[in-house]
Write an enzyme that holds these catalytic residues in place. Sequence first.
Site, PDB file in Angstrom:
ATOM      1  N   GLU A 171      32.590  40.830  41.964  1.00 58.84           N
ATOM      2  CA  GLU A 171      31.211  40.443  41.625  1.00 58.84           C
ATOM      3  C   GLU A 171      30.422  40.088  42.880  1.00 58.84           C
ATOM      4  O   GLU A 171      29.191  40.109  42.865  1.00 58.84           O
ATOM      5  CB  GLU A 171      31.232  39.293  40.603  1.00 58.84           C
ATOM      6  CG  GLU A 171      31.622  39.826  39.227  1.00 58.84           C
ATOM      7  CD  GLU A 171      32.321  38.833  38.323  1.00 58.84           C
ATOM      8  OE1 GLU A 171      32.269  37.619  38.587  1.00 58.84           O
ATOM      9  OE2 GLU A 171      32.950  39.287  37.347  1.00 58.84           O
TER      10      GLU A 171
ATOM     11  N   ASN B 173      39.559  31.818  37.152  1.00 61.57           N
ATOM     12  CA  ASN B 173      38.258  31.885  37.820  1.00 61.57           C
ATOM     13  C   ASN B 173      37.179  31.611  36.773  1.00 61.57           C
ATOM     14  O   ASN B 173      36.907  32.461  35.923  1.00 61.57           O
ATOM     15  CB  ASN B 173      38.104  33.287  38.433  1.00 61.57           C
ATOM     16  CG  ASN B 173      36.732  33.511  39.034  1.00 61.57           C
ATOM     17  OD1 ASN B 173      35.926  32.590  39.142  1.00 61.57           O
ATOM     18  ND2 ASN B 173      36.471  34.754  39.428  1.00 61.57           N
TER      19      ASN B 173
ATOM     20  N   LYS C  24      34.072  31.388  37.193  1.00 52.81           N
ATOM     21  CA  LYS C  24      32.800  32.051  37.516  1.00 52.81           C
ATOM     22  C   LYS C  24      31.640  31.052  37.363  1.00 52.81           C
ATOM     23  O   LYS C  24      31.853  29.857  37.596  1.00 52.81           O
ATOM     24  CB  LYS C  24      32.631  33.318  36.674  1.00 52.81           C
ATOM     25  CG  LYS C  24      33.867  34.226  36.808  1.00 52.81           C
ATOM     26  CD  LYS C  24      33.685  35.605  36.256  1.00 52.81           C
ATOM     27  CE  LYS C  24      34.977  36.399  36.477  1.00 52.81           C
ATOM     28  NZ  LYS C  24      34.877  37.783  36.035  1.00 52.81           N
TER      29      LYS C  24
ATOM     30  N   SER D 126      40.468  41.335  32.200  1.00 55.26           N
ATOM     31  CA  SER D 126      40.714  41.281  30.749  1.00 55.26           C
ATOM     32  C   SER D 126      42.129  40.819  30.397  1.00 55.26           C
ATOM     33  O   SER D 126      42.713  41.317  29.430  1.00 55.26           O
ATOM     34  CB  SER D 126      40.382  42.625  30.093  1.00 55.26           C
ATOM     35  OG  SER D 126      38.988  42.899  30.235  1.00 55.26           O
TER      36      SER D 126
ATOM     37  N   HIS E 251      35.849  38.775  45.700  1.00 56.92           N
ATOM     38  CA  HIS E 251      35.771  39.130  44.276  1.00 56.92           C
ATOM     39  C   HIS E 251      34.773  40.277  44.092  1.00 56.92           C
ATOM     40  O   HIS E 251      33.755  40.331  44.776  1.00 56.92           O
ATOM     41  CB  HIS E 251      35.339  37.910  43.452  1.00 56.92           C
ATOM     42  CG  HIS E 251      35.542  38.143  41.988  1.00 56.92           C
ATOM     43  ND1 HIS E 251      34.657  38.877  41.236  1.00 56.92           N
ATOM     44  CD2 HIS E 251      36.556  37.790  41.170  1.00 56.92           C
ATOM     45  CE1 HIS E 251      35.120  38.945  39.989  1.00 56.92           C
ATOM     46  NE2 HIS E 251      36.270  38.300  39.923  1.00 56.92           N
TER      47      HIS E 251
ATOM     48  N   GLU F  59      42.149  43.672  40.997  1.00 53.94           N
ATOM     49  CA  GLU F  59      41.268  43.592  39.832  1.00 53.94           C
ATOM     50  C   GLU F  59      40.441  44.870  39.744  1.00 53.94           C
ATOM     51  O   GLU F  59      39.436  45.009  40.462  1.00 53.94           O
ATOM     52  CB  GLU F  59      40.317  42.394  39.952  1.00 53.94           C
ATOM     53  CG  GLU F  59      41.020  41.059  40.004  1.00 53.94           C
ATOM     54  CD  GLU F  59      40.099  39.928  39.556  1.00 53.94           C
ATOM     55  OE1 GLU F  59      40.408  39.301  38.540  1.00 53.94           O
ATOM     56  OE2 GLU F  59      39.069  39.683  40.200  1.00 53.94           O
TER      57      GLU F  59
ATOM     58  N   GLY G 146      36.006  41.721  32.398  1.00 52.03           N
ATOM     59  CA  GLY G 146      35.075  41.319  31.354  1.00 52.03           C
ATOM     60  C   GLY G 146      34.783  42.392  30.328  1.00 52.03           C
ATOM     61  O   GLY G 146      33.816  42.280  29.567  1.00 52.03           O
TER      62      GLY G 146
HETATM   63  P1  13P Z   1      38.010  38.609  32.932  1.00 54.65           P
HETATM   64  O1  13P Z   1      39.388  37.994  32.735  1.00 54.65           O
HETATM   65  O2  13P Z   1      36.942  37.864  32.203  1.00 54.65           O
HETATM   66  O3  13P Z   1      38.038  40.063  32.681  1.00 54.65           O
HETATM   67  O4  13P Z   1      37.649  38.403  34.490  1.00 54.65           O
HETATM   68  C1  13P Z   1      38.579  38.738  35.446  1.00 54.65           C
HETATM   69  C2  13P Z   1      38.126  38.261  36.760  1.00 54.65           C
HETATM   70  O5  13P Z   1      37.140  38.738  37.301  1.00 54.65           O
HETATM   71  C3  13P Z   1      38.867  37.146  37.375  1.00 54.65           C
HETATM   72  O6  13P Z   1      38.495  36.955  38.707  1.00 54.65           O
END
Ligand code: 13P
Length: 249
Positions: free
Chosen positions: A98, A11, A13, A209, A96, A166, A172
């Site tokens: 976010e 992803n 983002k 992560s 997701h 997740e 992150g």
């Molecule tokens: P990170 O791997 O940067 O922690 O992000 C995970 C994520 O949100 C994938 O959708």
Amino acid sequence: MALPRPVVLGNWKMNGLRADGLALAGALAERAANLSGTLGIFPPATLVGEVARRVAGSPVIVGGQDCHEKPSGAFTGSVSAAMLADIGAGAAIVGHSERRHGLCEDDALVKAKAEAALAAGLLTVLCIGETEEEYLAGRQIEILERQLAGSLPGSGNADRLVVAYEPVWAIGTGRTPTIGEIGRTHAELARMVAAKVAGDPVALLYGGSVKPDNAADIMGIDHVDGVLVGGASLDAGGFWNIYTAGGGV
Ligand code: 13P
């Protein structure tokens, strides 16, 4: 038919202007001429079409990071699942964290988006996960059960649906649950998803992560069929190493 394992998805983002995104996709497609597993990338909406053309001829799947729940209409700024499919996408992420937390998307909306993605013929990646507060209170299974009950689409099956766990607090941050915690959560997740989706087992991914140096341990856990990678998917070599760490060739 269930998706070939490991299922490793990146992803991106809101990262990647044209030059970088196309270079990253091209570098990945070169390594991925033949795949024993499933490899997918989710560029920003602006790049989905061009990236899909860049990797055409390779088995790499390209998807959108979100879709609107309606096929078309007066929804300024939104992109429908049919529009993603129309420019070459084969998949979409829905739910997701976010978007759930940053943009107040609730389970009912996520379910509608998942159903729209399935109706457009896209592989649908449904994300769920608890917040840090919920984790510290030991409520992760209860939260996942509630999110699944509210957002799992009615019509998914193992070749069209993926569920990604997740933990919000692991995204992150460089922090992950322990191997034992991921194992316990995924065993419960497998049980819960199997009770709702008939047929072959749906691929269950861990996300949060994931890096080249923890990928093998995480994908070695029972009921972890792959990973959903954020930051570490922005480097073609590192992302490929995560895929191979999961047993993919
Ligand atoms: P990170 O791997 O940067 O922690 O992000 C995970 C994520 O949100 C994938 O959708």
